[in-house]
Each structure stands twice: as C-alpha cells, then as structure tokens.
Design an enzyme around this catalytic site. Structure first.
Site, PDB file in Angstrom:
ATOM      1  N   LYS A 112      -3.865  -1.614  10.581  1.00  0.00           N
ATOM      2  CA  LYS A 112      -4.244  -1.760   9.174  1.00  0.00           C
ATOM      3  C   LYS A 112      -4.567  -3.204   8.780  1.00  0.00           C
ATOM      4  O   LYS A 112      -5.262  -3.432   7.797  1.00  0.00           O
ATOM      5  CB  LYS A 112      -3.093  -1.277   8.278  1.00  0.00           C
ATOM      6  CG  LYS A 112      -2.830   0.218   8.332  1.00  0.00           C
ATOM      7  CD  LYS A 112      -3.798   0.965   7.464  1.00  0.00           C
ATOM      8  CE  LYS A 112      -3.320   2.387   7.211  1.00  0.00           C
ATOM      9  NZ  LYS A 112      -4.224   3.127   6.311  1.00  0.00           N
ATOM     10  N   GLN A 140      -3.126   2.655  15.057  1.00  0.00           N
ATOM     11  CA  GLN A 140      -2.063   2.938  14.095  1.00  0.00           C
ATOM     12  C   GLN A 140      -1.141   4.047  14.586  1.00  0.00           C
ATOM     13  O   GLN A 140       0.087   3.938  14.501  1.00  0.00           O
ATOM     14  CB  GLN A 140      -2.684   3.333  12.747  1.00  0.00           C
ATOM     15  CG  GLN A 140      -1.668   3.668  11.671  1.00  0.00           C
ATOM     16  CD  GLN A 140      -2.330   4.204  10.402  1.00  0.00           C
ATOM     17  OE1 GLN A 140      -3.539   4.092  10.234  1.00  0.00           O
ATOM     18  NE2 GLN A 140      -1.544   4.801   9.528  1.00  0.00           N
ATOM     19  N   THR A 185      -4.603   6.768   0.174  1.00  0.00           N
ATOM     20  CA  THR A 185      -5.829   7.557   0.227  1.00  0.00           C
ATOM     21  C   THR A 185      -5.779   8.690  -0.786  1.00  0.00           C
ATOM     22  O   THR A 185      -4.831   9.481  -0.812  1.00  0.00           O
ATOM     23  CB  THR A 185      -6.030   8.120   1.644  1.00  0.00           C
ATOM     24  OG1 THR A 185      -5.919   7.056   2.582  1.00  0.00           O
ATOM     25  CG2 THR A 185      -7.387   8.771   1.787  1.00  0.00           C
ATOM     26  N   ASP A 222       0.848  -1.187   0.000  1.00  0.00           N
ATOM     27  CA  ASP A 222       0.000   0.000   0.000  1.00  0.00           C
ATOM     28  C   ASP A 222       0.886   1.240   0.000  1.00  0.00           C
ATOM     29  O   ASP A 222       1.784   1.369   0.846  1.00  0.00           O
ATOM     30  CB  ASP A 222      -0.917  -0.006   1.222  1.00  0.00           C
ATOM     31  CG  ASP A 222      -2.078   0.961   1.060  1.00  0.00           C
ATOM     32  OD1 ASP A 222      -2.491   1.204  -0.090  1.00  0.00           O
ATOM     33  OD2 ASP A 222      -2.575   1.474   2.077  1.00  0.00           O
ATOM     34  N   HIS A 282      -3.297  14.282   1.490  1.00  0.00           N
ATOM     35  CA  HIS A 282      -3.547  13.343   2.584  1.00  0.00           C
ATOM     36  C   HIS A 282      -2.331  13.272   3.515  1.00  0.00           C
ATOM     37  O   HIS A 282      -2.471  13.324   4.742  1.00  0.00           O
ATOM     38  CB  HIS A 282      -3.848  11.959   1.997  1.00  0.00           C
ATOM     39  CG  HIS A 282      -3.934  10.866   3.014  1.00  0.00           C
ATOM     40  ND1 HIS A 282      -5.030  10.685   3.829  1.00  0.00           N
ATOM     41  CD2 HIS A 282      -3.052   9.876   3.346  1.00  0.00           C
ATOM     42  CE1 HIS A 282      -4.823   9.640   4.613  1.00  0.00           C
ATOM     43  NE2 HIS A 282      -3.638   9.136   4.344  1.00  0.00           N
ATOM     44  N   ASP A 324      -8.988   0.742   2.440  1.00  0.00           N
ATOM     45  CA  ASP A 324      -7.942   0.348   3.377  1.00  0.00           C
ATOM     46  C   ASP A 324      -8.397   0.741   4.783  1.00  0.00           C
ATOM     47  O   ASP A 324      -7.932   1.728   5.351  1.00  0.00           O
ATOM     48  CB  ASP A 324      -6.638   1.046   2.985  1.00  0.00           C
ATOM     49  CG  ASP A 324      -5.480   0.671   3.889  1.00  0.00           C
ATOM     50  OD1 ASP A 324      -5.455  -0.475   4.348  1.00  0.00           O
ATOM     51  OD2 ASP A 324      -4.609   1.523   4.115  1.00  0.00           O
ATOM     52  N   GLU A 365      -9.289   4.338  -1.920  1.00  0.00           N
ATOM     53  CA  GLU A 365      -8.098   4.115  -2.737  1.00  0.00           C
ATOM     54  C   GLU A 365      -8.468   3.408  -4.039  1.00  0.00           C
ATOM     55  O   GLU A 365      -9.554   2.839  -4.181  1.00  0.00           O
ATOM     56  CB  GLU A 365      -7.082   3.248  -1.984  1.00  0.00           C
ATOM     57  CG  GLU A 365      -6.663   3.803  -0.636  1.00  0.00           C
ATOM     58  CD  GLU A 365      -5.463   3.077  -0.040  1.00  0.00           C
ATOM     59  OE1 GLU A 365      -4.732   2.405  -0.819  1.00  0.00           O
ATOM     60  OE2 GLU A 365      -5.247   3.185   1.177  1.00  0.00           O
TER      61      GLU A 365
END
Length: 450
Positions: A265, A253, A372, A141, A148, A246, A214
């Site tokens: 995640k 996190q 994102t 990812d 973002h 996601d 995403e």
C-alpha cells in the site's frame, strides 16, 4: 454544525461563466480550497469554474475588508499550504468563503475591481500545477464497506469473511503520508515479494496492481493529546473532503499482511487536489443507512444525535478506465464503477470519534481514508479485484481488451458528484493516475525459499 446560508443559494450565479455550466464541478456554491505552483512559487487558491482565485493575490488586492475574519483567513492562507487556515476552525474559512461568494456573484458590487485585477487574481486551472493542498503529518485508512470487506474475505477463503470487530468499530491501519501525491502523473509499478502461480515466493514487479475508490476527510483543527473528540463534535473537526485512490499491489499485500498492509500500500496514494469543504456539502447531508436490527448496538462514543440524522452525504462516486489501446484509437475512458457513499457502514464522524477514543491526537492536515466504497451491486464494485471476482471473471472492455489487474499504461480517473433536489450539484475534480512500468532492478529476480 454548519447551517445553510446565502453561499448555498441555488439561484446564485457567478460572472465567471464556466462556473454556471450545468456540469461544472466548481460552481459558486462549491468554492473548494487547494494549492498550486505558479511562476515557480507555491500558493493556495479557491476553484471557481475553470479558474482559481489566487489567495495571496487576493490578500494584496484590497478587495477583502481589512481586519475582518475573511481577511484574517486570507492572510493565513497566503502561504504555500492551507494548514494555517485549516487550523483556525470553520468560522474563518466560512468567512472567506462568504467573502469570495460575494466578490464572484454575477451582480457583485466590486465586479469591475475584480475584473481589472483578473490576470493576477484568476489564473486558469489548466495553466497552473496543482499540489497537495496541505502538509500531511499522518494518514489513516479505514475499512468501512461491508461489501468490500466480505468479498475480500471470501477471496482469501476465510470461514468468516467479516472480521469479528467489523460491526463493532471502524477498522483502520496507519498509512504512509510521505507517499501521498496530488492527482496526475505516473504511478510506478512497485517491486515486492509475493507468491507466484507455482506457489514459490519471488521478488519482482507486482503483477496484481489495483485501484481503490475512496473518499478522504481532511482534519482541520485537531484535539489535545489524551482528549477524545465526541462524535457530535467530530464534524467540526473535518475541514473538508477529497477523492482518494489507495493504489494497491494486491499480490504483495496478500502475502505480507500479518500486522496490516505495508509495502503493498505504501508505494503511492493519489488524492484529488481540491478540498470540498464541509460547509459546501451542507445541503447534501442525509441520515446514514440504518444498521440491521441484529447488528451489535453502537457503543456510546459512536452514537450521536446529529450524526444519526445527518452523518451521510448524497454523494455518487465513479471510476473510469483508459488503456493505451483505447487512447491510440481516439476512444474515451470506460466507466467501470458507479457507487455511492451510502455503501459505507461507518460515518466519517464515527471514524474521527473512534480514532481519538483512546486519547490519540489528530492534527491539522491529517488525512482519513474511507476505505474502498464498494456496494452490493456489480456496478458498485470499486476495485479491479472485485470487478473480476479475484481474477476469475476478467473485466471486458468495449474494444475487446480484458483485465484481471491494471497493466502498464492503464489510467484510472476517479470523480464524484453531490446531488440533491433543490441544490446546485457540485463535484470534486479528478483524481487521476497512470500506471508506469516498474524500474529496472540490477540482477535477475531472486527466488526465495518458502
């Protein structure tokens, strides 16, 4: 590189009327690939309107010329997943797409033969259970939206909100492929460690649950170990694209992240079940947004003539939110995000080229997430954290509800449309997930000394 051909003809129509509706996600110009379960058996198919072509039934029907590239592709795709077909390269999937376009067009010579076998060949999408389209070995990812990244840096109080490497290379982390699930069903709220409002470190159900809108690229044929993929060859290694949510437990996190995301995640990631092929998206290619003049120059492995001309897509993406109260009142979901792929700082070809630049080998079925896709505008903020300025400005819904994070019963539905003048607009289907309460854990929540 994929050129336009008769399968993209905007005049072409299908004898399956649901494929000709103006807002159809799956017109005859799309023909995305996927996998499903029918009568307890895993199969693969191609979506057309509200139906799916069962590729195993197509193989057995005699409707595809024996020995042709299309027949070889159909045979490869007649199992439970698309991996064998994806590994063959675009020549074979393109041949199967062309054969299907000819069989499904409104004036198809073999229309009567297809219709006679329609019960076996063309189940309705709403009558089958959709699955992950292929076996996924690895999932990476990326973090490719400047807006973002910068916003989250500010929320964390960083002196420089952008990581030093952000404008020099596509940043990524290694995700958890085993937690990928096809759209639909429940997303279970995870347990984890986080710092509560009083500053204590606690273990319990994650309070700050978020979505992240995403786009994901599926790798078709991979590269040999130690052999990088040149950037202008990268497009040939991308079989197609799906939507990706996601899901993120931001409280977990942000506390745990030292080497990178981990339990915040890895509990669930949702993908839309249909892979819109790179060939289907050929009419919507565009130049990526130019870099600012004072940005660092691109390294040679990240700069390609084709990618600079056509590495972007005319693709709008959306997120809708439904709550238990809205559904109980008979109200539809509320659109909370409208963004565009232009909001990515890096292209997918650059992601592929950089991922393999050290000799890392990508394999068929690997998934690459864009990160994102947030833009500068408020409406283009593509997660709850950004929509609420990290909880400072609650998101207000038309029925009076507010949100600073996703609550149990909330449902997020992602969608996207590729649109360009002179082309038939195509969609991706839904990427949907509803938050379910955390599982009960024996004993009381443990408080851990900081």
């Amino acid at each position: 590189m994929t050129a336009l051909n008769f399968t993209h003809d905007p005049v072409r129509r299908s004898w399956i009327e649901s494929a000709n509706l103006p807002d159809a996600d799956f017109p005859i110009q799309n023909l995305p690939f996927g996998a499903f379960e029918r009568n307890g058996e895993a199969r693969t198919g191609v979506a057309i309107g509200e139906h799916v072509v069962d590729l195993r039934a197509l193989r057995d029907s005699g409707l595809v010329e024996a020995g042709s590239d299309a027949a070889l592709a159909c045979e490869a795709a007649s199992g439970a997943t698309l991996n064998r077909l994806m590994a063959m390269g675009p020549r074979y999937s393109g041949a199967l797409r062309a054969a299907l376009s000819e069989l499904l067009k409104s004036d198809a010579p073999q229309r009567a033969n297809v219709q006679r076998q329609a019960e076996a060949l063309l189940p309705r999408i709403d009558e089958i259970a959709l699955r992950l389209p292929c076996e996924v070995g690895d999932y990476s990812d990326f973090l490719t939206s400047l807006h973002h990244t910068e916003r989250h840096g500010r929320y964390k109080g960083l002196a420089d909100p952008l990581p030093p490497a952000f404008k020099s290379l596509p940043i990524a982390y290694h995700g958890r492929a085993s937690s990928l699930r096809a759209s639909g069903g429940e997303v279970r709220r995870p347990h984890g460690q986080y710092r509560d409002a009083s500053g204590q470190i606690v273990f319990g159900p994650a309070p700050a649950l978020d979505f992240e809108l995403e786009l994901a690229a599926w790798i078709g044929h991979g590269n040999a170990f130690t052999q990088p993929i040149p950037i202008d060859a990268a497009h040939e290694h991308i079989f197609g694209y799906s939507l990706l949510n996601d899901w993120s437990a931001k409280s977990i996190q942000w506390f745990e992240q030292v080497l990178g995301p981990f339990l915040g995640k890895s509990f669930h990631s949702s993908v839309s079940p249909w892979i819109v092929t790179a060939e289907a998206l050929a009419p919507f290619r565009k130049a990526p947004v130019p870099r600012a003049q004072d940005d660092p120059p691109l390294m040679p492995h990240l700069r390609g003539a084709f990618d600079q001309q056509q590495g972007g897509l005319h693709l709008a993406l959306y997120a809708d939110l439904s709550t238990s109260r809205l559904r109980d009142a008979g109200a539809g979901p509320v659109r909370i995000t409208r963004t565009h792929l232009d909001n990515l700082y890096w292209t997918f070809a650059q992601m592929v080229a950089h991922h393999t630049s050290n000799g890392c080998d990508l394999r068929t079925g690997d998934l690459l997430g864009s990160g994102t896709i947030s833009g500068a505008d408020d409406a283009a903020r593509a997660c709850i954290t950004e929509l609420t300025n990290a909880g400072k400005d609650p998101l207000r819904l038309p029925n009076g509800e507010t949100r600073t994070a996703l609550e149990d019963g909330d449902e997020i539905v992602l969608s996207a449309r590729a649109t360009k003048s002179g082309a038939v607009s195509i969609g991706f289907g839904e990427c949907r997930g509803r938050i379910a309460p955390a599982l009960a854990v024996a004993g009381r929540r443990e408080e851990i000394a900081a």
